[in-house]
Design a protein around this motif. Structure first.
Motif, PDB file in Angstrom:
ATOM      1  N   ARG A 132     -21.418 -20.530 -71.666  1.00 55.42           N
ATOM      2  CA  ARG A 132     -22.349 -21.536 -72.164  1.00 55.42           C
ATOM      3  C   ARG A 132     -22.516 -22.669 -71.148  1.00 55.42           C
ATOM      4  O   ARG A 132     -23.633 -23.087 -70.849  1.00 55.42           O
ATOM      5  N   LEU A 133     -21.375 -23.124 -70.599  1.00 57.79           N
ATOM      6  CA  LEU A 133     -21.427 -24.224 -69.633  1.00 57.79           C
ATOM      7  C   LEU A 133     -22.194 -23.819 -68.375  1.00 57.79           C
ATOM      8  O   LEU A 133     -23.002 -24.576 -67.843  1.00 57.79           O
ATOM      9  N   ALA A 134     -21.929 -22.582 -67.910  1.00 54.69           N
ATOM     10  CA  ALA A 134     -22.616 -22.104 -66.710  1.00 54.69           C
ATOM     11  C   ALA A 134     -24.108 -21.981 -66.974  1.00 54.69           C
ATOM     12  O   ALA A 134     -24.943 -22.365 -66.150  1.00 54.69           O
ATOM     13  N   HIS A 135     -24.441 -21.481 -68.134  1.00 51.98           N
ATOM     14  CA  HIS A 135     -25.854 -21.315 -68.492  1.00 51.98           C
ATOM     15  C   HIS A 135     -26.561 -22.668 -68.536  1.00 51.98           C
ATOM     16  O   HIS A 135     -27.670 -22.839 -68.027  1.00 51.98           O
ATOM     17  N   SER A 136     -25.874 -23.621 -69.121  1.00 52.42           N
ATOM     18  CA  SER A 136     -26.455 -24.947 -69.264  1.00 52.42           C
ATOM     19  C   SER A 136     -26.708 -25.575 -67.891  1.00 52.42           C
ATOM     20  O   SER A 136     -27.769 -26.144 -67.631  1.00 52.42           O
ATOM     21  N   LEU A 137     -25.725 -25.444 -67.011  1.00 57.64           N
ATOM     22  CA  LEU A 137     -25.863 -26.015 -65.664  1.00 57.64           C
ATOM     23  C   LEU A 137     -26.947 -25.279 -64.882  1.00 57.64           C
ATOM     24  O   LEU A 137     -27.766 -25.900 -64.183  1.00 57.64           O
ATOM     25  N   ALA A 138     -26.982 -23.952 -65.039  1.00 56.60           N
ATOM     26  CA  ALA A 138     -27.987 -23.152 -64.340  1.00 56.60           C
ATOM     27  C   ALA A 138     -29.385 -23.579 -64.767  1.00 56.60           C
ATOM     28  O   ALA A 138     -30.318 -23.630 -63.962  1.00 56.60           O
ATOM     29  N   GLY A 157     -32.921 -31.682 -59.403  1.00 59.54           N
ATOM     30  CA  GLY A 157     -32.921 -31.778 -57.950  1.00 59.54           C
ATOM     31  C   GLY A 157     -31.789 -31.041 -57.265  1.00 59.54           C
ATOM     32  O   GLY A 157     -31.757 -30.936 -56.050  1.00 59.54           O
ATOM     33  N   TYR A 158     -30.842 -30.507 -58.047  1.00 65.37           N
ATOM     34  CA  TYR A 158     -29.713 -29.781 -57.439  1.00 65.37           C
ATOM     35  C   TYR A 158     -30.018 -28.288 -57.446  1.00 65.37           C
ATOM     36  O   TYR A 158     -29.483 -27.536 -58.247  1.00 65.37           O
ATOM     37  N   ARG A 159     -30.875 -27.859 -56.522  1.00 61.52           N
ATOM     38  CA  ARG A 159     -31.324 -26.466 -56.557  1.00 61.52           C
ATOM     39  C   ARG A 159     -30.205 -25.487 -56.247  1.00 61.52           C
ATOM     40  O   ARG A 159     -30.030 -24.487 -56.928  1.00 61.52           O
ATOM     41  N   ARG A 160     -29.455 -25.801 -55.192  1.00 62.60           N
ATOM     42  CA  ARG A 160     -28.403 -24.857 -54.813  1.00 62.60           C
ATOM     43  C   ARG A 160     -27.333 -24.783 -55.882  1.00 62.60           C
ATOM     44  O   ARG A 160     -26.814 -23.719 -56.189  1.00 62.60           O
ATOM     45  N   LEU A 161     -27.028 -25.924 -56.455  1.00 64.39           N
ATOM     46  CA  LEU A 161     -26.044 -25.942 -57.537  1.00 64.39           C
ATOM     47  C   LEU A 161     -26.533 -25.093 -58.711  1.00 64.39           C
ATOM     48  O   LEU A 161     -25.788 -24.313 -59.301  1.00 64.39           O
ATOM     49  N   GLY A 162     -27.813 -25.241 -59.019  1.00 62.00           N
ATOM     50  CA  GLY A 162     -28.412 -24.458 -60.104  1.00 62.00           C
ATOM     51  C   GLY A 162     -28.328 -22.966 -59.814  1.00 62.00           C
ATOM     52  O   GLY A 162     -27.957 -22.167 -60.683  1.00 62.00           O
ATOM     53  N   ARG A 167     -26.203 -20.139 -61.763  1.00 59.80           N
ATOM     54  CA  ARG A 167     -26.868 -18.929 -62.265  1.00 59.80           C
ATOM     55  C   ARG A 167     -26.074 -17.691 -61.850  1.00 59.80           C
ATOM     56  O   ARG A 167     -25.848 -16.772 -62.637  1.00 59.80           O
ATOM     57  N   GLU A 168     -25.633 -17.665 -60.589  1.00 62.88           N
ATOM     58  CA  GLU A 168     -24.814 -16.546 -60.094  1.00 62.88           C
ATOM     59  C   GLU A 168     -23.566 -16.391 -60.946  1.00 62.88           C
ATOM     60  O   GLU A 168     -23.173 -15.286 -61.312  1.00 62.88           O
ATOM     61  N   LEU A 169     -22.953 -17.542 -61.231  1.00 66.75           N
ATOM     62  CA  LEU A 169     -21.729 -17.532 -62.036  1.00 66.75           C
ATOM     63  C   LEU A 169     -22.023 -16.991 -63.435  1.00 66.75           C
ATOM     64  O   LEU A 169     -21.305 -16.123 -63.949  1.00 66.75           O
ATOM     65  N   GLU A 170     -23.111 -17.496 -64.000  1.00 66.03           N
ATOM     66  CA  GLU A 170     -23.476 -17.059 -65.348  1.00 66.03           C
ATOM     67  C   GLU A 170     -23.690 -15.553 -65.364  1.00 66.03           C
ATOM     68  O   GLU A 170     -23.203 -14.844 -66.259  1.00 66.03           O
ATOM     69  N   GLU A 171     -24.377 -15.037 -64.350  1.00 64.50           N
ATOM     70  CA  GLU A 171     -24.664 -13.601 -64.311  1.00 64.50           C
ATOM     71  C   GLU A 171     -23.406 -12.778 -64.067  1.00 64.50           C
ATOM     72  O   GLU A 171     -23.244 -11.712 -64.664  1.00 64.50           O
ATOM     73  N   ALA A 172     -22.530 -13.291 -63.195  1.00 65.97           N
ATOM     74  CA  ALA A 172     -21.277 -12.582 -62.933  1.00 65.97           C
ATOM     75  C   ALA A 172     -20.448 -12.497 -64.221  1.00 65.97           C
ATOM     76  O   ALA A 172     -19.852 -11.463 -64.520  1.00 65.97           O
ATOM     77  N   LEU A 173     -20.427 -13.608 -64.965  1.00 65.06           N
ATOM     78  CA  LEU A 173     -19.671 -13.619 -66.220  1.00 65.06           C
ATOM     79  C   LEU A 173     -20.285 -12.635 -67.211  1.00 65.06           C
ATOM     80  O   LEU A 173     -19.594 -11.855 -67.866  1.00 65.06           O
ATOM     81  N   ALA A 174     -21.623 -12.664 -67.291  1.00 64.59           N
ATOM     82  CA  ALA A 174     -22.310 -11.829 -68.273  1.00 64.59           C
ATOM     83  C   ALA A 174     -22.187 -10.347 -67.922  1.00 64.59           C
ATOM     84  O   ALA A 174     -21.960  -9.508 -68.792  1.00 64.59           O
TER      85      ALA A 174
END
Lengths: 552, 130
Positions: free
Chosen positions: A53-59, A66-71, A75-82
């Motif tokens: 949930r936290l990763a999704h929210s941040l993504a 303005g934090y594109r790379r962070l986003g 997203r990568e993290l969210e997908e890896a988790l999923a």
């Protein structure tokens, strides 16, 4: 959208972004904590739902703030988790991957917005804007006493201002139009009435994108007058008789003319293409950037360029970035110089290693131009502010004795290598002790400040000015032959002699004597300083208020 | 007489995104804005609010975007309600899939907050002339 509305909206967006940025450390810590708890659980929890949930929210939000790379990373993290929760049983490789992704988030958050619209982009635009701004030196002076007016106009011209004078509000009102002056200086009382000057200020109508600050001068110093001036929007209030050096300082302040000397940056990278790219990017943002591809010349280049920040490649042939940093830190004069590593290395251990031996920060390549500019600007700014406290003479804001000598040595090295002449002038205010004894030390200080202002205003950007002590000043003029240096100093000497200073015992003027020494190629700082000092002594002995020269 | 303002409903579970959408669309004179935090809230208020256009986040906990779209369209008289998705997944096949569900358009996340209003305007022009 009108420009004003857009401006307002941008300001609001900046505030929203700041609020988002302020909450980031907490969010990242929550994610890290969530992952630690999952790893420590017995049996290990495979995919903590809260972390997804936290990763999704941040993504979803980081990019928009303005934090594109962070986003993207979130997203990568969210997908890896999923992906793991769907397809694969978690294994060591997956665990390592998740940990790596979580670790990678924090530096991206620290670097700040990277979408080219944040602070960095503003800085970039600002840098360009600065260069595009026409140099508006025009001041309109509205003063009914023509004697006072003409005198002020003449004296302000010594500080480089061009002054037009009006003796009535009505005349000024008709005359004031585009091209607008940089500032107005207005007497409160004009022939039209005791507050006519302030009334005029309130009546003046400027186009939406023009704002002309005004400085009020007045014979009165009472609360009511000062309050009325504030209500008219005055940027400053000065009581007559006006101290011209102080007025010149105020005009600099209200017209934002405090000169911004470009930040000096040194890029050390064995990859010539990359080094050149960084130099171009930083130069485009208004900085003075130099590249060095051979670390062996590092100390020479540091002494010569006196950079305010060094960008150091971590991996170079012959010498690693860490070793180069150690060499820099061994010299105590560079103990606080910010050194930032640029590297493709993202490993925490390596970064911690660099921090341990005194790296300021660690930037990961590839880095966006906007990020690079911002990272460099904030650090150079802080370094300059801190070092100024140490280097500056507190009364005049000029370089102090030690700081001047350091800069002079750097300049002499440069002149020698480029086979350019360099001239050095030493100035000493004549009979300064008598000024102090007669008018008091506060007045003496005003004279010193007046000469400092004059030197800063009238000398060229690349001239280096220092207060050598007491009433003695020193000016290094690179690429300048002695004949020209003598002319420059004589001009300044004449201008200074025309400046009038106020005291309780009436107005007075003063003079300075000056010794000039020059050399091609210069030998060393000490011999140049000694020669200038001899010439100064000669000028004093032959009657003061003159410029004498000596070969070094 | 100026045309009546466009009534927009924006649905997103992320508080941060709601804040920035509010910022991006609230001061526009030609928009009226209602923001919902979930698909359920959208379903509960859509009959009263009567939006001209709904912007819907795809990934939401509980009721996701596609489900919310279907339920909104199933409401009496709302079968043709223009709904656009907002999503980070804008690969062509994703977009095609979302459009096949009945969405009029797909807005990519992250978006530029300063440009969102214009984006919505041109999206609406497209819907009206469709």
């Amino acid at each position: 959208m009108t420009d004003a509305a857009r401006e307002k909206k941008l300001a609001k967006l900046t505030a929203l972004r700041a609020a988002f940025a302020a909450g980031l450390p907490e969010r990242l810590e929550a994610m890290a904590a969530c992952w630690r708890a999952a790893e420590a659980a017995d049996p290990p929890q495979t995919v903590p739902a809260e972390l997804i949930r936290l990763a999704h929210s941040l993504a979803g939000s980081a990019g928009t703030f303005g934090y594109r790379r962070l986003g993207d990373k979130a997203r990568e993290l969210e997908e890896a988790l999923a992906r793991s929760s769907r397809d694969l049983p978690p294994d060591a490789a997956w665990t390592a991957r998740i940990r790596e992704l979580i670790d990678a988030l924090r530096p991206m958050a620290q670097v700040g917005p990277d979408d080219g619209q944040g602070v960095a982009a503003d800085l970039m635009q600002h840098g360009n804007q600065d260069q595009a701004l026409p140099d508006n030196r025009h001041i309109v002076l509205i003063e009914d006493d023509m004697l006072v007016a003409q005198d002020l106009a003449t004296q302000l011209s010594m500080f480089g201002w061009e002054v037009s004078v009006f003796d009535q509000a009505a005349a000024a009102r008709t005359a004031l139009q585009a091209p607008w002056p940089a500032a107005l200086v207005v007497d409160i009382a004009l022939p039209e009435g005791p507050l006519a000057g302030l009334e005029l200020m309130q009546q003046l109508q400027y186009p939406a994108d023009v704002s002309v600050p005004h400085v009020v001068i007045s014979a009165r110093s009472d609360w009511e007058s000062r309050l009325a001036a504030v209500r008219s929007g005055a940027a400053a209030y000065m009581v007559k008789p006006v101290d011209v050096a102080a007025l010149a300082t105020q005009l600099d302040r209200v017209t934002h003319r405090t000169i911004h000397v470009p930040y000096r940056v040194l890029v050390v990278d064995d990859d010539e293409m990359l080094a050149r790219h960084y130099v171009q990017t930083l130069s485009a943002a208004g900085m003075e950037a130099n590249a060095l591809t051979e670390p062996a010349r590092l100390l020479d280049v540091l002494a010569e360029h006196q950079p305010e920040i060094v960008l150091l490649d971590l991996y170079m042939p012959g010498c690693s970035g860490l070793e180069a940093l150690r060499v820099i830190r061994q010299d105590s004069q560079y103990a606080s110089l910010p050194v930032v590593f640029l590297s493709t290395e993202t490993g925490l251990a390596q970064q911690q290693n660099a921090m341990k031996i005194g790296a300021e920060d660690f930037l990961t390549k590839p880095i966006s131009d906007a990020n690079l500019i911002m990272a460099v600007t904030v650090r150079a700014e802080r370094f300059r502010a801190l070092s100024m406290l140490i280097r500056q003479d507190s009364l005049t804001g000029l370089l102090n004795h030690i700081a001047f000598k350091l800069r002079l040595e750097g300049e002499i090295d440069r002149s020698r290598r480029e086979h350019q002449p360099i001239s050095l002038a030493m100035l000493d205010i004549d009979h300064f002790k008598k000024i102090n004894d007669t008018y008091g030390h506060p007045v003496g200080d005003r004279v010193i400040k007046g000469l400092a202002q004059l030197l800063s205003k009238r000398l060229r950007k690349f001239d280096i000015i220092g207060r050598y002590g007491g009433e003695e000043f020193v000016v290094a003029m690179p690429n300048t032959r002695p004949a020209l240096a003598i002319d420059i100093m004589n001009e300044l000497r004449e201008s200074f002699g025309k400046l009038r200073f106020e005291s309780s015992q009436g107005e007075f003027t003063c003079t300075f004597s000056c010794g000039v020494a020059a050399a091609l190629p210069p030998d060393n700082a000490a011999s140049l300083v000694n020669a200038a000092d001899d010439a100064l002594y000669q000028a004093k002995r032959s009657g003061r208020n003159r410029v004498e020269a000596r070969p070094a | 007489m100026p045309p009546p303002p466009l009534k927009i409903m924006y649905v997103d579970d992320e508080a941060d995104i709601r804040t920035i959408v509010q910022f991006a669309l609230e001061d526009e004179e030609d928009f009226v804005l209602k923001i919902c935090a979930s698909g359920q809230e959208a379903l509960d208020t859509v009959a009263d609010y009567r939006p001209d256009l709904v912007l819907l986040d795809v990934m939401m906990p509980g009721m996701d975007g596609p489900t919310a779209l279907q339920r909104l369209h199933a409401q009496p008289g709302l079968g043709q309600l223009p709904i656009a998705f907002v999503t980070a997944k804008v690969q062509p096949q994703e977009v095609a899939h979302l459009k096949a569900l009945g969405a009029v358009d797909v807005i990519a996340k992250p978006f530029d907050p300063m440009a969102l209003a214009d984006h919505v305007r041109s999206l609406w022009e497209g819907v009206r002339h469709d």
